[in-house]
Scaffold this active site. Structure first.
Site, mmCIF file in Angstrom:
data_model
loop_
_atom_site.group_PDB
_atom_site.id
_atom_site.type_symbol
_atom_site.label_atom_id
_atom_site.label_comp_id
_atom_site.label_asym_id
_atom_site.label_seq_id
_atom_site.Cartn_x
_atom_site.Cartn_y
_atom_site.Cartn_z
ATOM 1 N N ASP A 167 0.831 -1.208 0.000
ATOM 2 C CA ASP A 167 0.000 0.000 0.000
ATOM 3 C C ASP A 167 0.865 1.256 0.000
ATOM 4 O O ASP A 167 0.614 2.201 -0.747
ATOM 5 C CB ASP A 167 -0.886 0.023 1.254
ATOM 6 C CG ASP A 167 -2.197 -0.725 1.058
ATOM 7 O OD1 ASP A 167 -2.702 -0.749 -0.071
ATOM 8 O OD2 ASP A 167 -2.703 -1.278 2.040
ATOM 9 N N LEU A 168 1.857 1.274 0.886
ATOM 10 C CA LEU A 168 2.707 2.464 0.998
ATOM 11 C C LEU A 168 3.512 2.677 -0.280
ATOM 12 O O LEU A 168 3.669 3.811 -0.746
ATOM 13 C CB LEU A 168 3.627 2.321 2.205
ATOM 14 C CG LEU A 168 2.897 2.306 3.559
ATOM 15 C CD1 LEU A 168 3.859 1.915 4.671
ATOM 16 C CD2 LEU A 168 2.254 3.659 3.849
#
Length: 402
Positions: A167-168
Site C-alpha cells: 500500500d505504501l
C-alpha cells in the site's frame, strides 16, 4: 517548513480510502500541495478504522493519513453531490485538474467523465488488481510469494507481515505518476489516464529484486528466520535481554565485527577448517550458523549498553530492536532522538506522535500539521474553487448535499 515550497500551488483532489491513495495525498500535502480530500457525508469506510485513540475513540489511522489536507464532505448518492466533486476535480488552472481516487464501479468518476469537462485532466486510479478485481495489501502479499519466504526454519505455514508495505509503495507510485503526468502536461498540454493496481506494484517489486527468476532457477528459497539472505546478518540477545541486529555487507564491516567481539582469530580458524572465504558475502552466508554460534556468547556476556558501546567504537553496522511502545517512550524522553517525528496537538484526540515528510529541503524537515475535522472545509472550498455564494451554499445545505 521550507519543504512545503516544492509543490506550492499544486491542487490535488483525493477521493480515496484506506492506505494507498491517502498516503499519496499525504506525501504531496507535506510537500506543499493543496490536497482536498472528498468524503461522503459521515465519512468514508475508513473513517473509524483502527488504531483508535484510547482517550477519545477517534481513529489515529484516519487522522494520521489525512494530516494537512482540506476536508470536504458531499452527498455522493445525489447527482448534485457528484457534480460538485466533478467540478472540483476539473476546476481550471495550470496546477489543478489532478485527481487521485480508488473508486471502483463509479462510472460517473471515470477518466472519460472527467475529460469531458477538462480534456487535460490528470486522473490516477488505484485498484486492487489490473482486471479491476478487489485486493488489499494482505491478500496481495500472500499471492506475491513473500509470505512463504518469511518465518523460522522448518515452518511450512505462510507468515503474514503487519506493515502494509505494498500500500505504501503504491501510494508513492501514485505520487510519481502525478508528477510525471504533470510534467508532460506542462510540455504538451495533454492530460493522462493512469491506473495503478496494488497487485502489480507487489509483483513488479518482487520481480525487480530478482526473486522470481531465482525461484525459477533454484526452486523455493530456504526459510531461515532472522538471518539476512545472501549475506551475514542476524539478531543477538545481550545478557540483560536487549536485542540487536548485526549486518555485514563489506569487508570493512566484517573486520570491524571481529575487532569489536574479539573473535577474528576464531573466524580465521573457521575459514581454514571449512575452506570458506569469509571475506565474501557468499562465504559468510554459507557459514552463517557457525558464525552466529561463535558470536552469541560474546553478546550474552554483556549488557545492552556494553554491546552498543563496543559495536559503535569498532564501526559495526547494527541496529537495536525496539517495540513501538519503546519508540513512543524514547520520543517522550528525548523528543529529538528521531528528528522526523514530531509532537502534534490533534483536535479531537490531543497530543499525538506525528511525523514530517522524510524529504528534507535545504536541510529542513517539513514539520507536521493536524488533520482537519471531517467536512470542516466544505463551504470554504466550494466558495473558493467553484465560486459558490452564500445563497447557493445555503441551498445545498438545505437539500442535504453538503
Amino acid at each position: 517548513m521550507s519543504g512545503g515550497a516544492l509543490l506550492d500551488g499544486l491542487r490535488v483532489i483525493e477521493f480515496a480510502s484506506f492506505v494507498a491513495g491517502p498516503s499519496a495525498g499525504l506525501a504531496m500535502a507535506q510537500l506543499g500541495a493543496e490536497v482536498i480530500r472528498i468524503d461522503p457525508l459521515g465519512g468514508n469506510v475508513d473513517r473509524r478504522r483502527w488504531p483508535r485513540s484510547a482517550r477519545t475513540g477517534e481513529s489515529l489511522y484516519w487522522n494520521s493519513l489525512n494530516r494537512g489536507k482540506r476536508s470536504v464532505t458531499l452527498n455522493l448518492r445525489t447527482e448534485a453531490g457528484r457534480d460538485l466533486l466533478l467540478g472540483l476535480a476539473t476546476a481550471p488552472g495550470p496546477d489543478a485538474g489532478i485527481v487521485v481516487d480508488n473508486a471502483v464501479g463509479r462510472g460517473w468518476l471515470s477518466h472519460e467523465a472527467l475529460a469531458a469537462r477538462r480534456p487535460d485532466v490528470i486522473s490516477v486510479k488505484v485498484t486492487g488488481r489490473a482486471d479491476g478485481g478487489a485486493a488489499v495489501d494482505y491478500t496481495v502479499n500472500g499471492a506475491s510469494g513473500v509470505a512463504n519466504l518469511t518465518g523460522p526454519s522448518g515452518t511450512v505455514d505462510p507468515v503474514n507481515h503487519v506493515l502494509p508495505a505494498w500500500d505504501l509503495l503504491c501510494g508513492q507510485q501514485a505520487v510519481t505518476a502525478v508528477l510525471a503526468a504533470l510534467r508532460r502536461r506542462d510540455r504538451t498540454g495533454e492530460g493522462a489516464r493512469i491506473e495503478i493496481a496494488l497487485a502489480d506494484v507487489a509483483m513488479a517489486a518482487v520481480a525487480n529484486l530478482g526473486w522470481y527468476t531465482e525461484a525459477a532457477e533454484r526452486g523455493e528459497r530456504e526459510r531461515h528466520g532472522n538471518h539476512l539472505y545472501g549475506a551475514f546478518g542476524v539478531d543477538f540477545a545481550a545478557g540483560d535481554g536487549d536485542r540487536v541486529m548485526v549486518v555485514v555487507l563489506t569487508p570493512r564491516q566484517w573486520a570491524a565485527l571481529g575487532e569489536a567481539t574479539g573473535t577474528a582469530e576464531r573466524f580465521a580458524v573457521l575459514a581454514d577448517s571449512t575452506g570458506a572465504d569469509l571475506t565474501t558475502d557468499e562465504g559468510r552466508y554459507g557459514q552463517r550458523r557457525e558464525i552466529e554460534a561463535i558470536l552469541a556468547p560474546w553478546f550474552a556476556e554483556r549488557t545492552g549498553a556494553q554491546v552498543r558501546s563496543a559495536l559503535d567504537a569498532a564501526g559495526v553496522l547494527w541496529g537495536p530492536y525496539r517495540s513501538t511502545a519503546q519508540v513512543a517512550a524514547d520520543f517522550a524522553a528525548r523528543p529529538g532522538s528521531e528528528p522526523v517525528l514530531a509532537g502534534l496537538d490533534q483536535p479531537g484526540i490531543g497530543e499525538v506522535i506525528s511525523a514530517s515528510s522524510p524529504i528534507r529541503l535545504d536541510g529542513d524537515y517539513s514539520g507536521a500539521v493536524p488533520a482537519r475535522d471531517l467536512g470542516a472545509d466544505t463551504e470554504e472550498v466550494l466558495s473558493e474553487v467553484l465560486g459558490l455564494d452564500a445563497t447557493q451554499l445555503a441551498r445545498l445545505r438545505a437539500d442535504g448535499i453538503i
